[in-house]
Scaffold this motif. Structure first.
Motif, PDB file in Angstrom:
ATOM      1  N   THR A  66       1.658  -1.361   0.415  1.00  0.00           N
ATOM      2  CA  THR A  66      -0.282   0.006   0.206  1.00  0.00           C
ATOM      3  C   THR A  66       0.643   1.023  -0.125  1.00  0.00           C
ATOM      4  OG1 THR A  66      -0.143  -0.341   2.220  1.00  0.00           O
ATOM      5  CG2 THR A  66      -1.823  -1.023   1.454  1.00  0.00           C
ATOM      6  N   TYR A  67      -0.085   2.724  -0.318  1.00  0.00           N
ATOM      7  CA  TYR A  67       0.875   4.018   0.171  1.00  0.00           C
ATOM      8  C   TYR A  67       1.980   3.779   1.591  1.00  0.00           C
ATOM      9  CZ  TYR A  67       2.145   8.425  -0.885  1.00  0.00           C
ATOM     10  OH  TYR A  67       2.440   9.906  -0.799  1.00  0.00           O
ATOM     11  N   ASP A  68       1.556   3.434   2.098  1.00  0.00           N
ATOM     12  CA  ASP A  68       2.342   3.144   3.695  1.00  0.00           C
ATOM     13  C   ASP A  68       3.937   2.210   2.780  1.00  0.00           C
ATOM     14  OD1 ASP A  68       0.683   4.281   5.493  1.00  0.00           O
ATOM     15  OD2 ASP A  68       0.289   2.274   5.970  1.00  0.00           O
ATOM     16  N   ASN A  69       4.326   0.933   2.528  1.00  0.00           N
ATOM     17  CA  ASN A  69       5.000   1.083   1.840  1.00  0.00           C
ATOM     18  C   ASN A  69       6.013   1.377   0.938  1.00  0.00           C
ATOM     19  OD1 ASN A  69       2.560  -2.145   2.276  1.00  0.00           O
ATOM     20  ND2 ASN A  69       4.687  -2.154   2.856  1.00  0.00           N
ATOM     21  N   TYR A  70       4.825   2.442   0.677  1.00  0.00           N
ATOM     22  CA  TYR A  70       5.797   3.190  -1.316  1.00  0.00           C
ATOM     23  C   TYR A  70       5.710   4.426  -0.426  1.00  0.00           C
ATOM     24  CZ  TYR A  70       5.273   6.385  -4.657  1.00  0.00           C
ATOM     25  OH  TYR A  70       6.594   7.260  -5.976  1.00  0.00           O
ATOM     26  N   LEU A  71       5.809   5.055   0.570  1.00  0.00           N
ATOM     27  CA  LEU A  71       6.555   6.466   1.358  1.00  0.00           C
ATOM     28  C   LEU A  71       7.742   5.573   2.094  1.00  0.00           C
ATOM     29  CD1 LEU A  71       3.223   7.504   3.441  1.00  0.00           C
ATOM     30  CD2 LEU A  71       4.515   8.705   1.129  1.00  0.00           C
ATOM     31  N   LYS A  72       7.779   4.610   2.263  1.00  0.00           N
ATOM     32  CA  LYS A  72       8.928   3.909   2.926  1.00  0.00           C
ATOM     33  C   LYS A  72      10.535   3.464   1.873  1.00  0.00           C
ATOM     34  CE  LYS A  72       6.434   1.918   6.217  1.00  0.00           C
ATOM     35  NZ  LYS A  72       5.938   0.550   6.795  1.00  0.00           N
ATOM     36  N   GLU A  73      10.133   3.876   0.814  1.00  0.00           N
ATOM     37  CA  GLU A  73      10.467   3.456  -0.520  1.00  0.00           C
ATOM     38  C   GLU A  73      12.153   3.695  -0.754  1.00  0.00           C
ATOM     39  OE1 GLU A  73      11.026   1.152  -2.715  1.00  0.00           O
ATOM     40  OE2 GLU A  73       9.374   0.079  -2.946  1.00  0.00           O
ATOM     41  N   LYS A  74      13.234   3.824  -0.999  1.00  0.00           N
ATOM     42  CA  LYS A  74      14.561   4.724  -1.029  1.00  0.00           C
ATOM     43  C   LYS A  74      14.628   5.895  -1.636  1.00  0.00           C
ATOM     44  CE  LYS A  74      17.574   1.583   1.720  1.00  0.00           C
ATOM     45  NZ  LYS A  74      17.363   0.764   1.293  1.00  0.00           N
ATOM     46  N   ASP A  75      14.060   5.562  -3.271  1.00  0.00           N
ATOM     47  CA  ASP A  75      14.476   6.068  -4.117  1.00  0.00           C
ATOM     48  C   ASP A  75      13.415   7.001  -4.812  1.00  0.00           C
ATOM     49  OD1 ASP A  75      17.492   5.663  -4.479  1.00  0.00           O
ATOM     50  OD2 ASP A  75      16.781   4.047  -5.572  1.00  0.00           O
ATOM     51  N   GLY A  76      11.780   6.502  -4.228  1.00  0.00           N
ATOM     52  CA  GLY A  76      10.607   7.041  -4.283  1.00  0.00           C
ATOM     53  C   GLY A  76      10.120   6.047  -5.981  1.00  0.00           C
ATOM     54  N   PHE A  77      10.567   5.455  -5.802  1.00  0.00           N
ATOM     55  CA  PHE A  77       9.456   4.007  -7.152  1.00  0.00           C
ATOM     56  C   PHE A  77       9.472   2.824  -6.280  1.00  0.00           C
ATOM     57  CE2 PHE A  77      12.387   6.810  -9.294  1.00  0.00           C
ATOM     58  CZ  PHE A  77      11.827   7.407 -10.249  1.00  0.00           C
ATOM     59  N   VAL A  78       8.695   1.863  -6.640  1.00  0.00           N
ATOM     60  CA  VAL A  78       8.375   0.648  -6.251  1.00  0.00           C
ATOM     61  C   VAL A  78       9.299   0.575  -6.768  1.00  0.00           C
ATOM     62  CG1 VAL A  78       6.987  -0.857  -5.956  1.00  0.00           C
ATOM     63  CG2 VAL A  78       5.782   1.705  -6.618  1.00  0.00           C
TER      64      VAL A  78
END
Length: 174
Positions: A66-78
């Motif tokens: 979900t978006y919560d996982n996305y916010l933890k991405e280092k480079d701003g990409f999935v």
């Protein structure tokens, strides 16, 4: 779904599906109950809340990003690692993906006609960028609509020259 089976799933192994405006996830549930693939559901945040709940309750062994996982991405990409480790991705339209992502099947059902043409063009840019060489796009929308302040015609959708129509027909009761 039956048209998708005949025209898409029976023709090619579909590894990735990307649905734009999938509502609460009913088509996602049907596809994921019948086929093993990664499923990307892109919609407005309010709809994503319903989708997350519905698919979690319907497909509980599947891992949902979900978006919560996305916010933890280092480079701003999935990340590619997360694409490998999750089954379902429920994200807003502004989520970004690595250029290597290839989508076998894009789906939009009855929501592109609700969009302003500039938003529609942004989605077509995504489709053209990420669709696999032999990918499909299920596009179920009205041929014309003028309730956004100006007429949006299906014939004006910004398809590039690399498309082949497999089926075009009127929708039931529309």
């Amino acid at each position: 779904f039956n048209d998708l089976v005949k025209l898409v799933f029976d023709k090619k192994k579909i590894k990735t599906v990307f649905e734009i405006g999938g509502g609460f996830g009913s088509l996602a549930r049907i596809i994921l109950n019948n086929y093993d693939c990664k499923y990307f559901s892109i919609d407005l945040p309010e709809a994503n809340l319903m989708t997350s709940y519905y698919l979690h309750e319907s497909l509980s062994p599947k891992k949902i990003y979900t978006y919560d996982n996305y916010l933890k991405e280092k480079d701003g990409f999935v990340s590619s690692d997360n694409i490998d480790n999750f089954d379902i991705f429920i994200l807003p339209p502004w989520a970004k993906f690595n250029d290597e992502l290839k989508i076998d099947l894009f789906i939009n059902s009855r929501s592109m006609m609700e969009m302003e043409f500039e938003v529609l063009k942004k989605y077509f840019n995504i489709i053209h960028k990420y669709i696999s060489d032999d990918g499909f796009f299920l596009n179920i929308n009205r041929y014309t609509k003028d309730t956004v302040g100006y007429a949006v015609n299906f014939s004006d959708y910004p398809y590039d020259d690399d498309w082949e129509v497999k089926l075009s027909k009127k929708s039931f009761k529309q």
